[in-house]
Design a protein around this motif. Structure first.
Motif, PDB file in Angstrom:
ATOM      1  N   THR A 232       0.850  -1.184   0.000  1.00  0.00           N
ATOM      2  CA  THR A 232       0.000   0.000   0.000  1.00  0.00           C
ATOM      3  C   THR A 232       0.887   1.236   0.000  1.00  0.00           C
ATOM      4  N   GLU A 233       0.499   2.229  -0.786  1.00  0.00           N
ATOM      5  CA  GLU A 233       1.306   3.436  -0.923  1.00  0.00           C
ATOM      6  C   GLU A 233       0.400   4.625  -1.250  1.00  0.00           C
ATOM      7  N   PRO A 234       0.342   5.630  -0.367  1.00  0.00           N
ATOM      8  CA  PRO A 234      -0.512   6.795  -0.658  1.00  0.00           C
ATOM      9  C   PRO A 234       0.069   7.723  -1.715  1.00  0.00           C
ATOM     10  N   ARG A 235       1.383   7.676  -1.921  1.00  0.00           N
ATOM     11  CA  ARG A 235       1.994   8.542  -2.926  1.00  0.00           C
ATOM     12  C   ARG A 235       1.798   7.966  -4.328  1.00  0.00           C
ATOM     13  N   ALA A 236       1.934   8.830  -5.318  1.00  0.00           N
ATOM     14  CA  ALA A 236       1.752   8.408  -6.707  1.00  0.00           C
ATOM     15  C   ALA A 236       2.906   7.525  -7.157  1.00  0.00           C
ATOM     16  N   ALA A 260      -3.897   1.039  -8.752  1.00  0.00           N
ATOM     17  CA  ALA A 260      -2.718   1.902  -8.705  1.00  0.00           C
ATOM     18  C   ALA A 260      -3.131   3.358  -8.904  1.00  0.00           C
ATOM     19  N   TYR A 261      -2.331   4.253  -8.326  1.00  0.00           N
ATOM     20  CA  TYR A 261      -2.550   5.702  -8.449  1.00  0.00           C
ATOM     21  C   TYR A 261      -1.290   6.323  -9.024  1.00  0.00           C
ATOM     22  N   PHE A 262      -1.461   7.080 -10.115  1.00  0.00           N
ATOM     23  CA  PHE A 262      -0.316   7.700 -10.774  1.00  0.00           C
ATOM     24  C   PHE A 262      -0.296   9.221 -10.624  1.00  0.00           C
ATOM     25  N   VAL A 264      -0.781  11.580 -12.545  1.00  0.00           N
ATOM     26  CA  VAL A 264      -0.305  12.346 -13.693  1.00  0.00           C
ATOM     27  C   VAL A 264      -1.444  13.249 -14.171  1.00  0.00           C
ATOM     28  N   PRO A 265      -1.175  14.506 -14.481  1.00  0.00           N
ATOM     29  CA  PRO A 265      -2.242  15.400 -14.945  1.00  0.00           C
ATOM     30  C   PRO A 265      -3.083  14.779 -16.052  1.00  0.00           C
ATOM     31  N   GLY A 266      -4.397  14.767 -15.829  1.00  0.00           N
ATOM     32  CA  GLY A 266      -5.313  14.160 -16.782  1.00  0.00           C
ATOM     33  C   GLY A 266      -5.522  12.678 -16.550  1.00  0.00           C
ATOM     34  N   HIS A 267      -4.804  12.101 -15.599  1.00  0.00           N
ATOM     35  CA  HIS A 267      -4.899  10.659 -15.320  1.00  0.00           C
ATOM     36  C   HIS A 267      -4.916  10.414 -13.810  1.00  0.00           C
ATOM     37  N   GLU A 268      -5.735  11.185 -13.095  1.00  0.00           N
ATOM     38  CA  GLU A 268      -5.769  11.055 -11.635  1.00  0.00           C
ATOM     39  C   GLU A 268      -6.747   9.979 -11.159  1.00  0.00           C
ATOM     40  N   GLU A 269      -7.403   9.267 -12.096  1.00  0.00           N
ATOM     41  CA  GLU A 269      -8.384   8.262 -11.705  1.00  0.00           C
ATOM     42  C   GLU A 269      -7.719   7.033 -11.073  1.00  0.00           C
ATOM     43  N   ARG A 270      -8.576   6.113 -10.652  1.00  0.00           N
ATOM     44  CA  ARG A 270      -8.096   4.830 -10.119  1.00  0.00           C
ATOM     45  C   ARG A 270      -7.913   3.856 -11.279  1.00  0.00           C
ATOM     46  N   PHE A 271      -6.755   3.193 -11.316  1.00  0.00           N
ATOM     47  CA  PHE A 271      -6.466   2.189 -12.346  1.00  0.00           C
ATOM     48  C   PHE A 271      -6.436   0.816 -11.669  1.00  0.00           C
ATOM     49  N   THR A 272      -7.470   0.021 -11.957  1.00  0.00           N
ATOM     50  CA  THR A 272      -7.589  -1.306 -11.359  1.00  0.00           C
ATOM     51  C   THR A 272      -6.896  -2.330 -12.242  1.00  0.00           C
ATOM     52  N   LEU A 273      -6.063  -3.161 -11.623  1.00  0.00           N
ATOM     53  CA  LEU A 273      -5.273  -4.146 -12.354  1.00  0.00           C
ATOM     54  C   LEU A 273      -5.853  -5.539 -12.170  1.00  0.00           C
ATOM     55  N   HIS A 274      -5.909  -6.294 -13.245  1.00  0.00           N
ATOM     56  CA  HIS A 274      -6.285  -7.701 -13.205  1.00  0.00           C
ATOM     57  C   HIS A 274      -5.207  -8.460 -13.975  1.00  0.00           C
ATOM     58  N   VAL A 317       7.835   4.726  -6.839  1.00  0.00           N
ATOM     59  CA  VAL A 317       7.150   5.910  -6.308  1.00  0.00           C
ATOM     60  C   VAL A 317       7.646   7.165  -7.033  1.00  0.00           C
ATOM     61  N   GLU A 318       6.709   8.026  -7.404  1.00  0.00           N
ATOM     62  CA  GLU A 318       7.033   9.257  -8.124  1.00  0.00           C
ATOM     63  C   GLU A 318       6.771  10.471  -7.217  1.00  0.00           C
ATOM     64  N   PRO A 319       7.833  11.166  -6.749  1.00  0.00           N
ATOM     65  CA  PRO A 319       7.651  12.298  -5.831  1.00  0.00           C
ATOM     66  C   PRO A 319       7.004  13.520  -6.484  1.00  0.00           C
ATOM     67  N   ASP A 320       7.074  13.630  -7.794  1.00  0.00           N
ATOM     68  CA  ASP A 320       6.531  14.808  -8.475  1.00  0.00           C
ATOM     69  C   ASP A 320       5.720  14.367  -9.698  1.00  0.00           C
TER      70      ASP A 320
END
Length: 337
Positions: A232-236, A260-262, A264-274, A317-320
């Motif tokens: 689990t990771e709250p950061r992008a 997963a949470y990225f 990235v501008p325009g892509h702040e949604e939730r990305f569910t992986l299967h 993890v992406e700090p920015d």
């Protein structure tokens, strides 16, 4: 939500029907079955008929040779289209391919389905450890089949000694081009490795089975040979680094699922992986109300080095995230279904 369609392939005698019967017995998930046997007498369908309430059987020829996918679509419609109550008959569909089928053609048929309620869920190739070299001699195309597989089950490993087992595992991993290879006996594999089981409460009163009356040691349970690791990771996360992790998974890591949470501008949604083996499917949706964005993954496998996996994921993890080129998200969105 769409229903995953798994294709189980393998040459005659590899243990596909045994695997299917195991999945029907070992999971509370409602499994829809499409059995494709070659010939007028559908032996495979007969052998699984006692395990299901209803099933769809395709006989009289090899499914992969059908040019018009409408026949298969009709089968999928019966199993996956929601009824008047808004619920489909099944939670997952498994197509047991004829031993004469070409796995890539089977996958193309599922991908070509016009049913919006289903999605391809992975190609499982079953191979016989005891007859592997003989099968390969008779069917040189086995090498190609292994390269197309998302997950390989090296079945009947109880019929070879330990040295041959390790040699076969190494060989099959090499032939499969890095796809996860799971050793099995009698087709017994944890359903968690193939699909997301749907747990349903048992009825208050039911007829006791033999398994209910006999206590089975935990070490003999199918899931006893596997372990799971949570991250689990709250950061992008950085999309390129995260997808590189998925592409080069540690040995023994058979399944990754979660979201997963990225950021990235325009892509702040939730990305569910299967994932099933090497097969990856991604779904994008909004975060549930009052849910903070973040990454939550469950990884299932055998002999996993948790510290090494956590360290590798920490590197993603992406700090920015606002500095990430939105085009980098193509590495993720290419898997959207």
């Amino acid at each position: 939500m769409t229903i995953p369609v798994l294709v189980v392939a393998g040459f005659l005698g590899s243990g596909k029907t045994t695997l299917l019967n195991h999945l029907l017995r070992a999971s509370d998930t409602r499994v829809g079955v499409v059995v494709n046997d070659f010939g007028k007498v559908n032996v495979d369908a007969i052998s699984v008929a006692a395990q299901v309430d209803s099933m769809v059987s395709l006989g009289g020829g090899c499914l992969c040779c059908v040019v018009d996918v409408s026949d298969l679509d009709a089968m999928l419609d019966r199993l996956a289209t929601p009824g008047e109550d808004g619920e489909a008959l099944v939670d997952v569909i498994v197509i047991e391919a004829s031993g004469l089928a070409e796995p890539p053609a089977m996958v193309r048929l599922v991908d070509a389905s016009e049913n919006p309620h289903v999605t391809f869920g992975g190609l499982i190739e079953v191979v016989d450890a005891a007859e592997f070299h003989a099968t390969r001699d008779r069917h040189p195309q086995l090498n190609k089949h292994l390269r197309h597989a998302d997950l390989v089950l090296l079945n009947k490993v109880d019929r070879v000694d330990d040295v041959e087992r390790e040699d076969l595992l190494a060989l099959v991993r090499d032939l499969s081009g890095g796809a996860p290879v799971v050793p099995t006996e009698h087709g017994r594999v944890d359903p968690d490795l193939l699909f997301d089981p749907v747990r349903r409460p048992e009825p208050r009163f039911k007829q006791l089975s033999f398994e209910d009356l006999v206590e089975v040691p935990h070490s003999e349970h199918v899931h006893a040979g596997y372990e799971s690791i949570e991250f689990t990771e709250p950061r992008a996360l950085n999309p390129l680094r995260f997808m590189a992790f998925l592409a080069d998974r540690p040995d023994g890591l058979y399944r990754v699922k979660g979201w997963a949470y990225f950021g990235v501008p325009g892509h702040e949604e939730r990305f569910t992986l299967h994932t099933v083996g090497a097969h990856l499917r991604v779904e994008r949706d909004e975060w549930p109300h009052a849910t903070a964005p973040g990454t939550s993954l469950v990884m299932i496998g055998a002999g996993l080095d948790a510290e090494k996996i956590w360290a590798a994921l920490d590197e993603t993890v992406e700090p920015d995230p606002e500095s990430v080129d939105p085009l980098d998200m193509a590495s993720v969105t290419r898997y959207l279904r």
